[in-house]
Write a protein that holds these residues in place. Sequence first.
Motif, mmCIF file in Angstrom:
data_model
loop_
_atom_site.group_PDB
_atom_site.id
_atom_site.type_symbol
_atom_site.label_atom_id
_atom_site.label_comp_id
_atom_site.label_asym_id
_atom_site.label_seq_id
_atom_site.Cartn_x
_atom_site.Cartn_y
_atom_site.Cartn_z
ATOM 1 N N GLU A 1 1.750 -0.941 -0.133
ATOM 2 C CA GLU A 1 -0.122 -0.288 0.284
ATOM 3 C C GLU A 1 1.001 1.299 -0.126
ATOM 4 N N GLY A 2 0.463 2.078 -1.089
ATOM 5 C CA GLY A 2 1.398 3.647 -0.748
ATOM 6 C C GLY A 2 2.559 3.608 -2.060
ATOM 7 N N ASN A 3 2.453 2.362 -1.867
ATOM 8 C CA ASN A 3 3.470 1.972 -3.668
ATOM 9 C C ASN A 3 2.814 2.079 -5.509
ATOM 10 N N PRO A 4 3.518 2.416 -6.429
ATOM 11 C CA PRO A 4 2.786 2.685 -7.271
ATOM 12 C C PRO A 4 2.916 1.255 -8.167
ATOM 13 N N LEU A 5 1.946 0.880 -8.453
ATOM 14 C CA LEU A 5 1.614 -0.361 -9.221
ATOM 15 C C LEU A 5 1.701 -0.184 -10.538
ATOM 16 N N THR A 6 1.929 -1.044 -11.337
ATOM 17 C CA THR A 6 2.012 -1.634 -12.850
ATOM 18 C C THR A 6 1.256 -2.427 -13.418
ATOM 19 N N VAL A 7 0.288 -2.285 -14.231
ATOM 20 C CA VAL A 7 -0.625 -3.989 -14.426
ATOM 21 C C VAL A 7 -0.154 -3.703 -16.206
ATOM 22 N N LYS A 8 0.818 -5.007 -16.663
ATOM 23 C CA LYS A 8 1.189 -4.951 -18.083
ATOM 24 C C LYS A 8 -0.009 -5.338 -19.160
ATOM 25 N N CYS A 9 -0.088 -5.427 -20.261
ATOM 26 C CA CYS A 9 -0.905 -5.368 -21.227
ATOM 27 C C CYS A 9 -0.314 -5.063 -22.710
ATOM 28 N N THR A 10 -0.031 -5.917 -23.136
ATOM 29 C CA THR A 10 0.899 -5.834 -24.582
ATOM 30 C C THR A 10 -0.206 -6.694 -25.565
ATOM 31 N N SER B 1 -7.779 -1.329 -1.306
ATOM 32 C CA SER B 1 -9.069 -1.627 -1.606
ATOM 33 C C SER B 1 -8.924 -1.082 -3.502
ATOM 34 N N ASP B 2 -7.694 -1.429 -3.428
ATOM 35 C CA ASP B 2 -7.452 -1.198 -5.080
ATOM 36 C C ASP B 2 -7.216 -3.147 -5.416
ATOM 37 N N SER B 3 -7.416 -4.368 -5.090
ATOM 38 C CA SER B 3 -7.017 -5.715 -5.015
ATOM 39 C C SER B 3 -7.962 -6.006 -5.579
ATOM 40 N N ALA B 4 -8.300 -6.829 -6.712
ATOM 41 C CA ALA B 4 -8.712 -6.911 -7.396
ATOM 42 C C ALA B 4 -8.490 -7.509 -8.856
ATOM 43 N N LEU B 5 -9.136 -7.887 -9.511
ATOM 44 C CA LEU B 5 -9.012 -8.333 -10.954
ATOM 45 C C LEU B 5 -8.277 -7.829 -11.844
ATOM 46 N N TYR B 6 -7.965 -7.491 -12.911
ATOM 47 C CA TYR B 6 -8.224 -6.388 -13.523
ATOM 48 C C TYR B 6 -7.838 -6.931 -14.954
ATOM 49 N N PHE B 7 -8.221 -6.435 -16.687
ATOM 50 C CA PHE B 7 -8.047 -7.220 -17.735
ATOM 51 C C PHE B 7 -8.202 -5.683 -18.409
ATOM 52 N N CYS B 8 -7.488 -6.701 -19.383
ATOM 53 C CA CYS B 8 -7.414 -5.450 -20.381
ATOM 54 C C CYS B 8 -7.384 -6.071 -21.981
ATOM 55 N N ASP C 1 -4.029 11.896 -27.206
ATOM 56 C CA ASP C 1 -3.084 11.740 -25.942
ATOM 57 C C ASP C 1 -3.108 10.584 -25.586
ATOM 58 N N ASN C 2 -1.755 9.991 -25.621
ATOM 59 C CA ASN C 2 -1.147 9.207 -25.079
ATOM 60 C C ASN C 2 -1.645 8.403 -23.399
ATOM 61 N N LEU C 3 -1.069 9.151 -23.175
ATOM 62 C CA LEU C 3 -1.327 9.156 -21.754
ATOM 63 C C LEU C 3 -3.135 9.209 -21.065
ATOM 64 N N VAL C 4 -3.947 8.345 -20.784
ATOM 65 C CA VAL C 4 -4.993 8.005 -20.454
ATOM 66 C C VAL C 4 -5.706 8.207 -19.116
ATOM 67 N N LYS C 5 -5.669 9.312 -18.606
ATOM 68 C CA LYS C 5 -6.345 8.710 -17.128
ATOM 69 C C LYS C 5 -8.710 9.030 -16.944
ATOM 70 N N GLY C 6 -8.372 7.802 -16.146
ATOM 71 C CA GLY C 6 -9.458 6.420 -16.165
ATOM 72 C C GLY C 6 -9.958 7.506 -14.082
ATOM 73 N N SER C 7 -10.720 6.185 -14.348
ATOM 74 C CA SER C 7 -11.510 6.473 -12.558
ATOM 75 C C SER C 7 -10.217 6.087 -11.210
ATOM 76 N N TYR C 8 -10.659 6.120 -10.370
ATOM 77 C CA TYR C 8 -10.155 5.836 -9.264
ATOM 78 C C TYR C 8 -8.398 5.692 -8.699
#
Lengths: 113, 116
Positions: free
Chosen positions: B15-24, B84-91, B54-61
């Motif tokens: 918690e508090g650290n940056p997160l990255t979830v990868k998608c290619t 609370s970000d703990s969840a399953l992420y789909f690209c 713009d290549n950088l897109v901002k979204g929810s939460y």
Amino acid sequence: EADIYQTPRYLVIGTGKKITLECSQTMGHDKMYWYQQDPGMELHLIHYSYGVNSTEKGDLSSESTVSRIRTEHFPLTLESARPSHTSQYLCASSEPGWRNEQFFGPGTRLTVL
Amino acid sequence: AQSVAQPEDQVNVAEGNPLTVKCTYSVSGNPYLFWYVQYPNRGLQFLLKYITGDNLVKGSYGFEAEFNKSQTSFHLKKPSALVSDSALYFCAVRDVNAGNNRKLIWGLGTSLAVNP
């Protein structure tokens, strides 16, 4: 919160029963979809519709059928449930056009004994 | 053939650290790219999308994603993770130039666990 509803949320049923999973949306979306998802797993498109009286099978073969008689309603029917049908079923809808996101219902978790 | 890869089944972050979830992704034409999140026992929720511009897109939460055409990637990021970000992420990707085959192609999902 998207205005797309699924009932029932949970269903436990015996083998051989006929079931219908309901999906309704109040957003007036033409496009609707049914996905099958095992818990925590990938999504599989099983049916979709681009409007009233339009239905197509998706990428995953499914023994279920769908109908689209009204824009807001897209029910899925299993004529004879089997244990292999145990899964989560997610309904979604979207506006026309390819750049629009899909809005999902809360899902129906089906268990066939 | 069109495809989406989420190379990590699970990502753990404090918690508090940056997160990255990868998608290619792999498409023959231009992509439309989407990120969705699924909380336990819920349907999917749309987070953000890249269509053009713009290549950088901002979204929810507080989430954002960067479209990188040369690396064919669309990684999801957040500067400071919450439990609370703990969840399953789909690209997901759609090939804009695929004619009648412009279906949404889904990744297999990445489970994000944010530890207190």
